[in-house]
Write a protein that holds these residues in place. Structure first.
Motif, PDB file in Angstrom:
ATOM      1  N   SER A 117       0.894  -9.464   3.219  1.00  0.00           N
ATOM      2  CA  SER A 117       1.018  -9.066   4.619  1.00  0.00           C
ATOM      3  C   SER A 117       0.862 -10.252   5.570  1.00  0.00           C
ATOM      4  N   GLU A 165      -1.807  -4.518   7.793  1.00  0.00           N
ATOM      5  CA  GLU A 165      -2.391  -3.438   7.007  1.00  0.00           C
ATOM      6  C   GLU A 165      -3.643  -3.917   6.281  1.00  0.00           C
ATOM      7  N   ARG A 218      -5.734   1.009   2.765  1.00  0.00           N
ATOM      8  CA  ARG A 218      -4.363   0.817   3.211  1.00  0.00           C
ATOM      9  C   ARG A 218      -3.944   1.740   4.354  1.00  0.00           C
ATOM     10  N   ASN A 247      -1.761   0.905   8.783  1.00  0.00           N
ATOM     11  CA  ASN A 247      -0.641   1.088   7.860  1.00  0.00           C
ATOM     12  C   ASN A 247       0.694   0.775   8.553  1.00  0.00           C
TER      13      ASN A 247
END
Length: 245
Positions: A12, A113, A118, A122
């Motif tokens: 991410s 995230e 999670r 999100n």
């Protein structure tokens, strides 16, 4: 020359740095057995991104950043976090890059995230984040043409103490593919028996959970529930990306 160095166990953070820099000179700080060294000249630029682990830079990321030295090269700092708080992560990264000979031009914090829970943030960075980060990218592009230097960033010295973190483990559904062992940044998973994790090496980064094809790796549920109960109330309000110049 423009470089980008990224520590992104769950990928991410890489999404964010890729939105800020188009450079193809990538330094993957999260790969297993990282053993590289770089020296950047004064006319070089480095974009560097790390996630916040409990309000601090991941210790392994800091160790590997010591392999990138400079003689006055410009650095753009990026810190990502899971919509709770980045606390002393940015100032720790700032101090590290200054120590290594960089001139910090700008810094960004952005929400991604959450790596452990999670459902928190999100889908971020989402379309609104992408729009904001595109604007920051334009601003930074202009700053890099100037002799601009960022003098301070949020955070405290001494940094907050590093707290305890959870260690992912495998369950009996493990298929023995060894993808986790191959990808673990810390080399904490046994190649011969990937169900075994060396907790003294594990940094709790969740890379193994993220790449496991059988979904057999995870945190102990009772411990994860305790963390969820503690931090969920702190993540209700949406945090936005910030630019420091």
């Amino acid at each position: 020359m423009v470089y980008k160095a990224c520590f992104s166990p769950t990928f991410s953070t890489k999404k964010v740095i890729d939105l800020i820099s188009d450079s193809t000179n990538e330094i993957d700080l999260s790969k297993r057995n990282y053993n590289e060294s770089y020296f950047l000249k004064s006319d070089d630029v480095l974009f560097v991104a790390v996630p916040s682990f409990g309000g601090r830079c991941p210790s392994l990321a800091i160790k590997r950043l010591d392999s990138i030295k400079a003689d006055g090269a410009k650095a753009v700092l990026i810190v990502t976090y899971g919509n709770r708080a980045y606390e002393d992560t940015l100032i720790e990264l700032y101090d590290e890059m200054k120590k290594n000979g960089f001139k910090v031009a700008a810094a960004i914090t952005a929400v991604t995230e959450h790596s452990m829970i999670r459902e928190i943030a999100n889908g971020r960075p989402d379309k609104d984040d992408v729009k904001t980060l595109a604007e920051y990218k334009r601003n930074i592009g202009e700053l890099l043409k100037e002799n601009h230097e960022l003098k301070e960033v949020p955070g405290s010295r001494p940094y907050k103490e590093i707290g305890k973190f959870l260690h992912p483990n495998a369950n009996i559904s493990c298929i023995g593919c060894k993808k986790c062992a191959i990808s673990c940044p810390a080399g904490a998973i046994d190649f011969n028996n990937p169900m075994l994790t060396d907790d003294s090496l594990c940094i709790g980064c969740a890379r193994c959970i993220c790449i496991c094809p059988s979904g057999s790796r995870g945190y102990q549920e009772e411990a994860l529930s305790s963390v969820r109960k503690r931090i969920m109330p702190l993540t209700i309000t949406r945090k936005e990306a910030e630019l420091f110049i």
